[in-house]
Write a protein that holds these residues in place. Structure first.
Motif, PDB file in Angstrom:
ATOM      1  N   ASN A   1       0.819  -1.214   0.000  1.00 19.65           N
ATOM      2  CA  ASN A   1       0.000   0.000   0.000  1.00 19.65           C
ATOM      3  C   ASN A   1       0.851   1.261   0.000  1.00 19.65           C
ATOM      4  O   ASN A   1       0.547   2.235  -0.709  1.00 19.65           O
ATOM      5  CB  ASN A   1      -0.939   0.010   1.210  1.00 19.65           C
ATOM      6  N   SER A   2       1.919   1.245   0.780  1.00 17.76           N
ATOM      7  CA  SER A   2       2.804   2.401   0.852  1.00 17.76           C
ATOM      8  C   SER A   2       3.484   2.654  -0.496  1.00 17.76           C
ATOM      9  O   SER A   2       3.617   3.806  -0.926  1.00 17.76           O
ATOM     10  CB  SER A   2       3.862   2.187   1.931  1.00 17.76           C
TER      11      SER A   2
ATOM     12  N   GLU B   1       0.964   4.237  -2.938  1.00 20.37           N
ATOM     13  CA  GLU B   1       0.685   5.626  -2.568  1.00 20.37           C
ATOM     14  C   GLU B   1       1.853   6.544  -2.907  1.00 20.37           C
ATOM     15  O   GLU B   1       1.669   7.622  -3.477  1.00 20.37           O
ATOM     16  CB  GLU B   1       0.364   5.719  -1.075  1.00 20.37           C
ATOM     17  N   ASN B   2       3.052   6.119  -2.573  1.00 22.59           N
ATOM     18  CA  ASN B   2       4.226   6.962  -2.811  1.00 22.59           C
ATOM     19  C   ASN B   2       4.584   7.075  -4.286  1.00 22.59           C
ATOM     20  O   ASN B   2       4.905   8.170  -4.770  1.00 22.59           O
ATOM     21  CB  ASN B   2       5.423   6.438  -2.007  1.00 22.59           C
TER      22      ASN B   2
ATOM     23  N   LYS C   1       1.973   9.318  -5.869  1.00 27.28           N
ATOM     24  CA  LYS C   1       2.038  10.717  -5.437  1.00 27.28           C
ATOM     25  C   LYS C   1       3.310  11.421  -5.903  1.00 27.28           C
ATOM     26  O   LYS C   1       3.271  12.549  -6.391  1.00 27.28           O
ATOM     27  CB  LYS C   1       1.950  10.791  -3.911  1.00 27.28           C
TER      28      LYS C   1
ATOM     29  N   ASN D   1     -10.186   3.668  -6.102  1.00 24.86           N
ATOM     30  CA  ASN D   1      -8.842   3.796  -5.516  1.00 24.86           C
ATOM     31  C   ASN D   1      -7.998   4.705  -6.413  1.00 24.86           C
ATOM     32  O   ASN D   1      -7.234   4.211  -7.253  1.00 24.86           O
ATOM     33  CB  ASN D   1      -8.178   2.419  -5.413  1.00 24.86           C
TER      34      ASN D   1
ATOM     35  N   SER E   1      -5.310   6.402  -6.162  1.00 23.38           N
ATOM     36  CA  SER E   1      -3.863   6.179  -6.207  1.00 23.38           C
ATOM     37  C   SER E   1      -3.527   4.994  -7.101  1.00 23.38           C
ATOM     38  O   SER E   1      -2.496   4.978  -7.786  1.00 23.38           O
ATOM     39  CB  SER E   1      -3.303   5.925  -4.801  1.00 23.38           C
TER      40      SER E   1
END
Length: 202
Positions: free
Chosen positions: A21-22, A25-26, A29, A105, A107
């Protein structure tokens, strides 16, 4: 002993899910090149070294996260269509789920349709990385079924699958950049109508 092994396995799965998940997201982004392994580890709540227990480097992380995302989405789509016998309906359900799963979702959309495939250098380094092959294989199979069921005219199923995927991919890309201007609610119905009936006036 079994309890301890079971607990350790659960902790391991939880860490990998947090890293997954991280990473999405990263990467979504900040972009692949602007994201560090340390940032991913920090947001996942794990030590930097933990990432390297599962992934060789940042490229390996990107590849495996993307492959996991594709496989998870395909599992959901295949589960949704398994009881349907009409191949066209299967195809249309897959459109709907593909759009719904990703628009729920944001992202995932940015990661899936933008970040992973924007660098030619990435594919030069990893020529065997074909993340969308499984998805295209499923679309091709459904189109072949529809042709066999006499629900579609005879055509090149692989090319048709690529055209369908490309259309949805473009819509998702535009949506990711201009969410407020391009509502995707039920847009799959329009895609289906164009695909099924064409643009020729009766």
């Amino acid at each position: 002993m079994k309890y301890q092994k079971g607990k350790a396995e659960k902790n391991k799965c939880a860490k990998r899910k947090a890293i997954y998940n991280s990473a999405i997201e990263n990467f979504a982004k900040n972009g692949f090149y602007e994201t560090s392994m340390s940032e991913i580890a920090k947001d996942a709540g794990v030590a930097d070294g933990t990432l390297y227990l599962y992934y060789k480097n940042k490229h390996d992380l990107l590849i495996k996260v993307f492959e996991q995302m594709v496989n998870e989405k395909l599992d959901i789509i295949q589960e949704a269509i398994k009881k349907e016998t009409n191949a066209l309906n299967k195809l249309y359900i897959s459109f709907q789920y593909h759009i719904d799963l990703f628009t729920n979702n944001p992202s995932y959309v940015r990661f899936f349709v933008q970040e992973v495939r924007q660098s030619p250098d990435f594919y030069k380094r990893y020529p065997n990385f074909h993340p969308l092959k499984s998805y295209l294989d499923i679309l091709e199979k459904l189109i072949k079924e529809a042709i066999d069921q006499n629900l579609m005219k005879d055509m090149n199923p692989r090319l048709a699958a690529q055209m369908i995927y490309g259309s949805i991919d473009f819509l998702l890309s535009e949506w990711a950049l201009n969410k407020e201007e391009i509502p995707l609610n039920n847009i799959y119905k329009t895609v289906i109508d164009i695909f099924h009936n064409g643009m020729k006036k009766d």
